[in-house]
Design an enzyme around this catalytic site. Structure first.
Site, mmCIF file in Angstrom:
data_model
loop_
_atom_site.group_PDB
_atom_site.id
_atom_site.type_symbol
_atom_site.label_atom_id
_atom_site.label_comp_id
_atom_site.label_asym_id
_atom_site.label_seq_id
_atom_site.Cartn_x
_atom_site.Cartn_y
_atom_site.Cartn_z
ATOM 1 N NE ARG A 1 0.542 20.877 22.330
ATOM 2 C CZ ARG A 1 0.622 22.165 22.558
ATOM 3 N NH1 ARG A 1 0.500 22.642 23.800
ATOM 4 N NH2 ARG A 1 0.813 23.037 21.599
ATOM 5 C CB ALA B 1 8.676 23.365 19.617
ATOM 6 C CG ASP C 1 6.244 22.953 16.072
ATOM 7 O OD1 ASP C 1 5.274 23.708 15.866
ATOM 8 O OD2 ASP C 1 6.285 22.126 17.002
HETATM 9 O O1 MRU Z 1 1.571 19.185 17.568
HETATM 10 P P1 MRU Z 1 1.881 20.161 18.662
HETATM 11 O O2 MRU Z 1 0.718 20.468 19.547
HETATM 12 O O3 MRU Z 1 3.123 19.756 19.430
HETATM 13 O O4 MRU Z 1 2.238 21.495 17.874
HETATM 14 C C1 MRU Z 1 2.553 22.631 18.613
HETATM 15 C C2 MRU Z 1 2.733 23.839 17.802
HETATM 16 O O5 MRU Z 1 2.666 23.818 16.592
HETATM 17 C C3 MRU Z 1 3.116 25.091 18.539
HETATM 18 O O6 MRU Z 1 2.578 26.220 17.910
HETATM 19 C C4 MRU Z 1 4.643 25.203 18.542
HETATM 20 O O7 MRU Z 1 5.212 24.042 19.063
HETATM 21 C C5 MRU Z 1 5.115 26.368 19.319
HETATM 22 S S1 MRU Z 1 4.953 26.083 21.041
HETATM 23 C C6 MRU Z 1 5.615 27.345 21.932
#
Ligand code: MRU
Length: 343
Positions: free
Chosen positions: A46, A48, A235
C-alpha cells in the site's frame, strides 16, 4: 536499505506483507498479474508510489517469458492493465504507472520474449526512479525542518509506501541524517493503523526518535506548542494543489493552520494529476465496514451498526504551506507552481 518493500526476482514479485507488520516480517510471492492485483486490493502492499511500482511489475508478469503462448501477449497485457487499474481508485500513481507501461508496450515487438524484456526494463526504471525521487525530495525537504523540531506525521509515507526511503519519512530521514535533532510524533491513523503499525516500526528500525499518539491527541500536542512542523505524503494532488491523502490528514492541516504551524506535503511528480482541476474531482475509495467495527480482528462495535469508511480526505490547497517534490519545493500559489512544473 534495511526495509525491502518490493523486490523483483526476474520471474516473480516479492512483497513484504504489510498486513502482518509489526508482528511478523513475511514475504508474499506473486508470480502473475492477478496475484499482484490481489496484493494491492488487500493492502499487502500500500502507499501510492508502492502501488504504482507493484502494478508495473504486475504488467511484466502478465506477459509470458516464452514463445508459443495461446494468445498474443498484447491481449494478456491489456487484460492485466484493466484488472490492476480496478484495484484502488484514489492513488494516481497506480494509473500513472499503468499508462507508462502501456506507452512502453506500444513500442515493443510482437515477440513475447523481447516484449517481456522491454517491459521489465521499464518497470525496473520506474522502481529505480521512485527511490531517486525520494532521495531528491529528502534533500529539498530536509531544509524545511528546523534543528530540534518535533514533527507530526500521519499514516505511513515511508520506505513501506514507496520503492524505498519514503516521501514524508524520506524528508525526515534526510534531516535526521544531516544531523538535525528531530523528534517524530506519529498519528496512529485509524482505522487501518498505518501510523502505529508501519511508521512507528520504520522509524524505530532506523533509530529515529518517535512517539506514538492516537489521532485525537494531535490537537492537544499542537495546542501545547509541541509541534514545529507537520509533514505527510499524498495519494493524488489536483491541479490547484488540493491534496488527497489518508483520512485524517485534513484535520491535521486545519489544526496546523489554527496553531500557525507549517503543514508540508512530500510527493513525487507522479502523484500530481494536473488533469483533475480541484480535489472535488478526485475519486475517494470507501473501504470495508470491518476496518471500523473491528480492531485486530475483534469486534468493537455493535453488530449491524451503519458505518462510513472513506479511506482518504482532501486537504484544500490553502492549508498547504509547501509541496516537496523531486524537482524542488512548490510554494503557493500552488496552482501556478503546478502549472509551471508541467509546462
Ligand atoms: O491506504 P493506504 O495505506 O494506501 O494510504 C496511504 C497514504 O495515504 C499515504 O500517505 C500516501 O499514499 C503517501 S505514500 C508515500
Amino acid at each position: 536499505m534495511s526495509i525491502r518493500t518490493i523486490e523483483w526476482t526476474g520471474d516473480s514479485l516479492l512483497l513484504l506483507d504489510q498486513r502482518a507488520l509489526p508482528g511478523k516480517e513475511s514475504v508474499l510471492r506473486c508470480s502473475n498479474a492477478s496475484g499482484v492485483a490481489g496484493a494491492i486490493r488487500t493492502m499487502v502492499v500500500r502507499g501510492a508510489p508502492a502501488i504504482g511500482v507493484a502494478a508495473a511489475f504486475g504488467l511484466v508478469l502478465a506477459v509470458p517469458c516464452t514463445r508459443g503462448g495461446k494468445r498474443p501477449w498484447r491481449e494478456a497485457f491489456a487484460a492485466a492493465a484493466e484488472e490492476l487499474g480496478g484495484t484502488r481508485p484514489t492513488a494516481v500513481n497506480l494509473f500513472w504507472a499503468i499508462e507508462r507501461m502501456r506507452g512502453a508496450a506500444s513500442t515493443l515487438p510482437d515477440d513475447p520474449e523481447e516484449a517481456r524484456r522491454g517491459l521489465e526494463n521499464e518497470a525496473v526504471a520506474i522502481y529505480e526512479e521512485d527511490i531517486a525521487a525520494n532521495r531528491a525530495m529528502g534533500a529539498h525537504g530536509a531544509r524545511l525542518l528546523p534543528d530540534g523540531a518535533s514533527v507530526l506525521t500521519h499514516c505511513n509515507a515511508g520506505a513501506l509506501a514507496t520503492a524505498g526511503y519514503g516521501t514524508a519519512l524520506g524528508v525526515i530521514r534526510a534531516a535526521y541524517a544531516a544531523g538535525k535533532r528531530i523528534h517524530v510524533y506519529v498519528d496512529e491513523t485509524r482505522p487501518f493503523l498505518q501510523g502505529a503499525r508501519l511508521t512507528a516500526w520504520e522509524l524505530m528500525k532506523d533509530r529515529i526518535p518517535c512517539t506514538l499518539v492516537t489521532d485525537n491527541m494531535a490537537a492537544k500536542l499542537l495546542g501545547d506548542g509541541k509541534i514545529q512542523a507537520a509533514i505527510v505524503g499524498a495519494d493524488r494532488i489536483a491541479g490547484n494543489g488540493d491534496v488527497a491523502n489518508k483520512i485524517g490528514t485534513y484535520g491535521v492541516a486545519v489544526l496546523c493552520r489554527v496553531h500557525k504551524v507549517p503543514f508540508y506535503v512530500a510527493a513525487p511528480c507522479s502523484t500530481i494529476d494536473p488533469g483533475v482541476r480541484t480535489g472535488k474531482g478526485i475519486p475517494i475509495e470507501e473501504r470495508d465496514a470491518d476496518e471500523v467495527t473491528h480492531l485486530a480482528g475483534k469486534r468493537i462495535a455493535p453488530d449491524g451498526v451503519r458505518v462510513y469508511n472513506p479511506a482518504f480526505d482532501v486537504t484544500p490547497a490553502r492549508y498547504v504551506t509547501a509541496i516537496v517534490t523531486e524537482k524542488g519545493v512548490l510554494l503557493p500559489p500552488l496552482s501556478r507552481a503546478i502549472r509551471d512544473l508541467f509546462r
